[in-house]
Motif scaffolding. Sequence first.
Motif, mmCIF file in Angstrom:
data_model
loop_
_atom_site.group_PDB
_atom_site.id
_atom_site.type_symbol
_atom_site.label_atom_id
_atom_site.label_comp_id
_atom_site.label_asym_id
_atom_site.label_seq_id
_atom_site.Cartn_x
_atom_site.Cartn_y
_atom_site.Cartn_z
ATOM 1 N N LYS A 51 0.957 -1.269 -0.051
ATOM 2 C CA LYS A 51 -0.132 0.182 0.020
ATOM 3 C C LYS A 51 0.962 1.443 0.040
ATOM 4 O O LYS A 51 0.336 2.215 -0.245
ATOM 5 C CB LYS A 51 -0.870 0.088 1.101
ATOM 6 N N PHE A 52 1.995 1.129 0.265
ATOM 7 C CA PHE A 52 2.883 2.324 0.421
ATOM 8 C C PHE A 52 3.375 3.045 -0.933
ATOM 9 O O PHE A 52 3.446 2.377 -2.043
ATOM 10 C CB PHE A 52 4.258 1.886 1.147
ATOM 11 N N ASN A 53 3.364 4.519 -0.524
ATOM 12 C CA ASN A 53 3.854 5.393 -1.379
ATOM 13 C C ASN A 53 5.315 5.395 -1.695
ATOM 14 O O ASN A 53 5.965 5.190 -0.711
ATOM 15 C CB ASN A 53 3.573 6.860 -1.229
ATOM 16 N N ASP A 54 5.978 4.709 -2.820
ATOM 17 C CA ASP A 54 7.379 4.204 -3.054
ATOM 18 C C ASP A 54 7.795 5.023 -4.267
ATOM 19 O O ASP A 54 8.238 4.168 -5.362
ATOM 20 C CB ASP A 54 7.418 2.854 -3.081
ATOM 21 N N PRO A 55 7.728 6.220 -4.573
ATOM 22 C CA PRO A 55 8.168 6.934 -5.664
ATOM 23 C C PRO A 55 9.750 6.529 -6.284
ATOM 24 O O PRO A 55 9.853 6.656 -7.414
ATOM 25 C CB PRO A 55 8.372 8.477 -5.434
ATOM 26 N N ASP A 56 10.385 6.088 -5.391
ATOM 27 C CA ASP A 56 11.980 5.899 -5.598
ATOM 28 C C ASP A 56 11.997 4.264 -5.860
ATOM 29 O O ASP A 56 13.234 3.893 -6.257
ATOM 30 C CB ASP A 56 12.812 6.395 -4.715
ATOM 31 N N LYS A 57 11.024 3.764 -5.663
ATOM 32 C CA LYS A 57 11.159 2.101 -5.860
ATOM 33 C C LYS A 57 12.196 1.462 -5.055
ATOM 34 O O LYS A 57 12.835 0.657 -5.618
ATOM 35 C CB LYS A 57 11.348 1.799 -7.599
ATOM 36 N N GLY A 63 5.519 -10.035 -3.047
ATOM 37 C CA GLY A 63 4.211 -11.010 -2.445
ATOM 38 C C GLY A 63 2.934 -10.240 -2.458
ATOM 39 O O GLY A 63 2.856 -9.142 -2.711
ATOM 40 N N LYS A 64 2.089 -10.858 -2.040
ATOM 41 C CA LYS A 64 0.575 -10.193 -1.930
ATOM 42 C C LYS A 64 0.657 -8.959 -1.101
ATOM 43 O O LYS A 64 0.007 -8.050 -1.605
ATOM 44 C CB LYS A 64 -0.298 -11.203 -1.363
ATOM 45 N N PHE A 65 1.179 -8.854 0.037
ATOM 46 C CA PHE A 65 1.078 -7.757 1.001
ATOM 47 C C PHE A 65 2.378 -7.148 1.440
ATOM 48 O O PHE A 65 2.742 -5.973 1.548
ATOM 49 C CB PHE A 65 0.277 -8.078 2.382
ATOM 50 N N ARG A 66 3.289 -7.955 1.796
ATOM 51 C CA ARG A 66 4.490 -7.525 2.365
ATOM 52 C C ARG A 66 5.589 -7.050 1.413
ATOM 53 O O ARG A 66 5.839 -7.447 0.343
ATOM 54 C CB ARG A 66 5.002 -8.770 2.984
ATOM 55 N N ARG A 67 6.442 -5.985 1.840
ATOM 56 C CA ARG A 67 7.474 -5.340 0.985
ATOM 57 C C ARG A 67 8.580 -5.390 2.238
ATOM 58 O O ARG A 67 8.381 -5.228 3.266
ATOM 59 C CB ARG A 67 7.296 -4.142 0.356
ATOM 60 N N HIS A 68 9.799 -4.898 1.622
ATOM 61 C CA HIS A 68 10.984 -4.842 2.685
ATOM 62 C C HIS A 68 12.023 -3.959 1.982
ATOM 63 O O HIS A 68 11.988 -3.833 0.712
ATOM 64 C CB HIS A 68 11.446 -6.242 3.088
ATOM 65 N N LEU A 69 12.971 -3.506 2.723
ATOM 66 C CA LEU A 69 14.264 -2.739 2.552
ATOM 67 C C LEU A 69 15.082 -3.821 2.990
ATOM 68 O O LEU A 69 15.256 -4.012 4.140
ATOM 69 C CB LEU A 69 14.154 -1.398 3.369
ATOM 70 N N LYS A 70 16.067 -4.045 2.197
ATOM 71 C CA LYS A 70 17.469 -4.780 2.572
ATOM 72 C C LYS A 70 18.398 -3.776 2.993
ATOM 73 O O LYS A 70 18.731 -2.524 2.071
ATOM 74 C CB LYS A 70 17.954 -5.388 1.264
ATOM 75 N N LEU A 71 18.902 -3.591 4.113
ATOM 76 C CA LEU A 71 19.902 -2.675 4.670
ATOM 77 C C LEU A 71 21.047 -3.143 4.783
ATOM 78 O O LEU A 71 21.320 -4.175 5.661
ATOM 79 C CB LEU A 71 19.395 -2.004 6.054
ATOM 80 N N LYS A 72 22.150 -2.806 4.016
ATOM 81 C CA LYS A 72 23.447 -3.400 4.277
ATOM 82 C C LYS A 72 24.585 -2.576 4.975
ATOM 83 O O LYS A 72 25.705 -3.106 4.975
ATOM 84 C CB LYS A 72 23.863 -3.657 2.825
ATOM 85 N N SER A 73 24.052 -1.417 4.973
ATOM 86 C CA SER A 73 25.109 -0.390 5.842
ATOM 87 C C SER A 73 24.306 0.374 6.733
ATOM 88 O O SER A 73 23.049 0.597 6.494
ATOM 89 C CB SER A 73 25.918 0.408 4.967
ATOM 90 N N LEU A 74 24.887 0.973 7.747
ATOM 91 C CA LEU A 74 24.297 2.001 8.717
ATOM 92 C C LEU A 74 23.649 3.122 7.795
ATOM 93 O O LEU A 74 22.452 3.560 7.914
ATOM 94 C CB LEU A 74 25.180 2.588 9.464
ATOM 95 N N ASP A 108 12.872 6.048 7.416
ATOM 96 C CA ASP A 108 11.905 6.804 8.361
ATOM 97 C C ASP A 108 10.253 7.025 7.571
ATOM 98 O O ASP A 108 9.374 7.056 7.934
ATOM 99 C CB ASP A 108 12.344 8.196 8.704
ATOM 100 N N PHE A 109 10.409 7.643 5.984
ATOM 101 C CA PHE A 109 9.676 7.805 5.227
ATOM 102 C C PHE A 109 8.457 6.422 5.126
ATOM 103 O O PHE A 109 7.398 6.742 5.330
ATOM 104 C CB PHE A 109 10.110 7.933 3.944
ATOM 105 N N PHE A 110 9.043 5.175 5.188
ATOM 106 C CA PHE A 110 8.312 4.142 5.064
ATOM 107 C C PHE A 110 7.642 3.614 6.357
ATOM 108 O O PHE A 110 6.583 3.163 6.503
ATOM 109 C CB PHE A 110 9.000 2.993 4.548
ATOM 110 N N VAL A 111 8.513 3.801 7.527
ATOM 111 C CA VAL A 111 7.900 3.721 8.773
ATOM 112 C C VAL A 111 6.570 4.526 9.226
ATOM 113 O O VAL A 111 5.749 4.119 9.784
ATOM 114 C CB VAL A 111 8.990 3.734 9.962
ATOM 115 N N LYS A 112 6.562 5.618 8.725
ATOM 116 C CA LYS A 112 5.443 6.778 8.924
ATOM 117 C C LYS A 112 4.181 6.286 8.169
ATOM 118 O O LYS A 112 3.265 6.648 8.432
ATOM 119 C CB LYS A 112 5.926 8.084 8.405
ATOM 120 N N GLN A 113 4.478 5.388 7.223
ATOM 121 C CA GLN A 113 3.398 4.941 6.413
ATOM 122 C C GLN A 113 2.753 3.478 6.974
ATOM 123 O O GLN A 113 1.548 3.260 6.503
ATOM 124 C CB GLN A 113 3.975 4.701 5.054
ATOM 125 N N SER A 114 3.378 3.083 7.899
ATOM 126 C CA SER A 114 3.181 1.799 8.643
ATOM 127 C C SER A 114 1.536 1.796 9.340
ATOM 128 O O SER A 114 1.257 2.830 10.104
ATOM 129 C CB SER A 114 4.025 1.256 9.575
#
Length: 115
Positions: A77-83, A89-100, A109-115
Amino acid sequence: MKKSINKEVREFIDCLCKTNPLNHQIIIASRKVVFDNYPNAKERIMYGGILFSLEEDFGGIFAYTNHVSFEFSVGFKFNDPDKLLEGKGKFRRHLKLKSLEEVESKKLDFFVKQS
């Protein structure tokens, strides 16, 4: 950063500090983003990571060998202009974080605010 009231979460974070210091830093920074936005969020260990909830689960952090994944329960459902979100999957999306730095550059922060 506030210390978790959940003993299992504290133990998970402490263990990660010893076994994978980079993922430990990423998880600490990610928790900070969550609690900066939702000070009353609850956390618990499930599926090998930390799940966050308000009235219901909204996301979780999972540590892997070479990255941390922040999973969003209804990320489709999230707004993700930068892809930046991954997953098809049907519902879940994720961010892979490989560095701090990716905690900020991948706009957690942008995506957590949409949670």
